[in-house]
Each structure stands twice: as structure tokens, then as C-alpha cells.
Design an enzyme around this catalytic site. Structure first.
Site: not given
Ligand code: DGL
Length: 274
Positions: A10-11, A73, A152, A184, A186
């Protein structure tokens, strides 16, 4: 092969929402996770750049001998799922297909909302996959990039988070959607706040839950489940950012799961770039 770990990328910390589901559904499996917090967010970046970063993370995990890769992600799934499937010697599972499927089987009134990063929403990947499954659905989508930094920065339970949730989701109040895809990884950390703001009549879809089922199904069908009797080895969570900060969020989210957090320098990836 059966005892090799499952890889997640993931990011940043978001993919932990998917990893947690796999830990729950497959408690015998060891997990290797990498979060690219040093280069977070991916959402606003050009897709070619997200693809390059995603391949770097994937190769890092493949070198650690994972048996299957979960692209935990959405943005990275849009940018790199197809190219990873072509390039890697192991199976690769993304999050968008699962999320789209469960949204179409959940909605009663055929009005579905999708929220995600700028990259995911602009790609219209959820629209494409949902429409392929059922044509008569109305889809309302919105990018909520500020949700990513709230998570984050470990601010997802703050008053600021409440304000931002209200601002970003107010447009959905007039749509009559009965289902909202958290597109997403997150976003599930903000789930209680999102649910409270939209009300109980809207069902929130966390694609991570369905993705974990898909991982379990794949490993079962291919006889790749770890069947050893002993307790699995501890999970290893790598981050390109601060290990302390990552650990704080992971501790809060994963509770008493056994894991270690290790910092990885971006230089390691660059050295492997062709
Ligand atoms: N968690 C990520 C997603 O599902 C990306 C969040 C990001 O880095 O902008 O898209």
C-alpha cells in the site's frame, strides 16, 4: 511453498485494513506488508509514477519469497494490477473487483456511491466494473483525498476528521444512495464517522473484507494454505516512513497481533530499478 508469507502493499498504513481481515480469516498465515509512507499519498500522482512505485514495492516483497501478492491499495490496483499480473511469477489480487461485486449484491435501490483517491475516481474503474455487473445502477462518486492524510497522520478520530468527513460527504446527502464503497484502503479507519454522518440506511462496503475472502478461496483451491500446527511466525510490516509512527497506528488498528515493524530506505528500491 505453503509456509511462505502472503505479501501486501500500500502507499502507507491503509492496506492494514485488508491485512487485518486476512489475519482474521486466515490466522495461520504469516504476512509481509510494505507501506510506502515516505511517498504517500499516491492518489494525486500521475498513474505512470504510481505504477513505477508499485512495481518497486512488489519486487521488494517477491524477493522476500511471498507466495501471493495482495495489492491492498485501490490507486495501485488501478495503476498496476494488469502489469504486475503479467510480470510477476506469483498470483496477484487487487481490491477493486471484490469491492464492485459486493456493492452490486448489497444495493436494493441501485444507487451506489463510491469514494476514493483522485486517481481512483478519475480512472472510473469502479464505475466500469459495477456497470459491467449490472447496467441499471446509478453511481455517484467523489474523491476524498483529505481522508488519506487524516489516517496517515493518526488523526482519524479527531474533531478535524469529523469536520472533514462532513465537508467531503455532504454531496451524498442529496443522492439517496443506499450503499457506499470505501474505495480507498485508508477509509475503513474512518468508517464509524462516515456511518454516523450518512446514517444507518447507507451500507458501507469495505472491499478489504471481500478481498480477504478471495485470498482464502485462492489459497484453498490451489492447496497453498499454511497447514502447520505451530503458531505462525510473527508478521513483518515494512515502511519507507517512520517505523515509530507506523507502529503507533498499527498498534491501534491491529491490537495485540504479533508483528514487528521495520524501516526500509527508498535507496533499496532505486538500486533495483532497471
Ligand atoms: N490507500 C490507497 C488507496 O486505496 C491510496 C491512498 C493514497 O496514497 O492516496 O487508494
Amino acid at each position: 511453498m505453503k509456509e511462505q508469507p502472503i505479501g501486501f502493499l500500500d502507499s502507507g498504513v491503509g492496506g492494514l485494513t485488508v491485512a487485518k481481515e486476512v489475519m482474521k480469516q486466515l490466522p495461520n498465515e504469516q504476512i509481509y506488508y510494505i507501506g510506502d509512507s515516505a511517498r504517500n499519498p499516491y492518489g494525486p500522482r500521475p498513474m505512470a509514477e504510481v505504477r513505477k512505485f508499485t512495481h518497486q514495492l512488489a519486487h521488494f516483497l517477491v524477493e522476500k519469497n511471498i507466495k501471493l501478492l495482495v495489492v491492498a491499495c485501490n490507486t495501485a490496483t488501478v495503476a498496476a494490477l494488469d502489469s504486475l499480473k503479467e510480470e510477476l511469477p506469483i498470483p496477484v489480487i487487487g481490491v477493486i473487483e471484490s469491492g464492485s461485486k459486493v456493492a452490486t449484491t448489497t444495493t436494493q435501490n441501485h444507487k451506489i456511491g463510491v469514494i476514493g483517491t483522485l486517481g481512483t475516481i478519475q480512472s472510473k474503474e469502479y464505475e466500469k466494473q459495477i456497470t459491467n455487473l449490472t447496467e441499471q445502477t446509478e453511481i455517484y462518486s467523489a474523491a476524498c483525498p483529505r481522508f488519506v492524510s487524516l489516517v496517515e497522520d493518526d488523526q482519524f478520530e479527531s474533531e478535524l476528521a469529523e469536520e472533514i468527513v462532513q465537508e467531503e460527504l455532504s454531496s451524498f446527502k442529496h443522492t439517496n444512495i443506499d450503499t457506499l464503497v470505501l474505495g480507498c484502503t485508508h477509509f475503513p479507519l474512518l468508517q464509524p464517522m462516515i456511518q454516523q454522518f450518512l446514517g444507518e440506511q447507507v451500507t458501507l462496503i469495505d472491499p478489504g473484507v471481500e478481498t480477504a475472502k478471495k485470498v482464502a478461496k485462492y489459497l484453498t483451491e490451489h492447496q497453498l494454505l499454511n497447514e502447520t500446527e505451530q503458531k505462525p511466525k510473527e508478521h513483518v510490516l515494512f515502511t519507507t516512513g517512520s517505523a515509530e509512527k507506523f507502529d503507533e497506528i498499527a498498534r491501534n488498528w491491529l491490537g495485540n497481533k504479533q508483528y514487528i515493524v521495520e524501516h526500509v530506505s527508498l535507496e533499496e528500491f532505486r538500486a533495483n530499478d532497471k
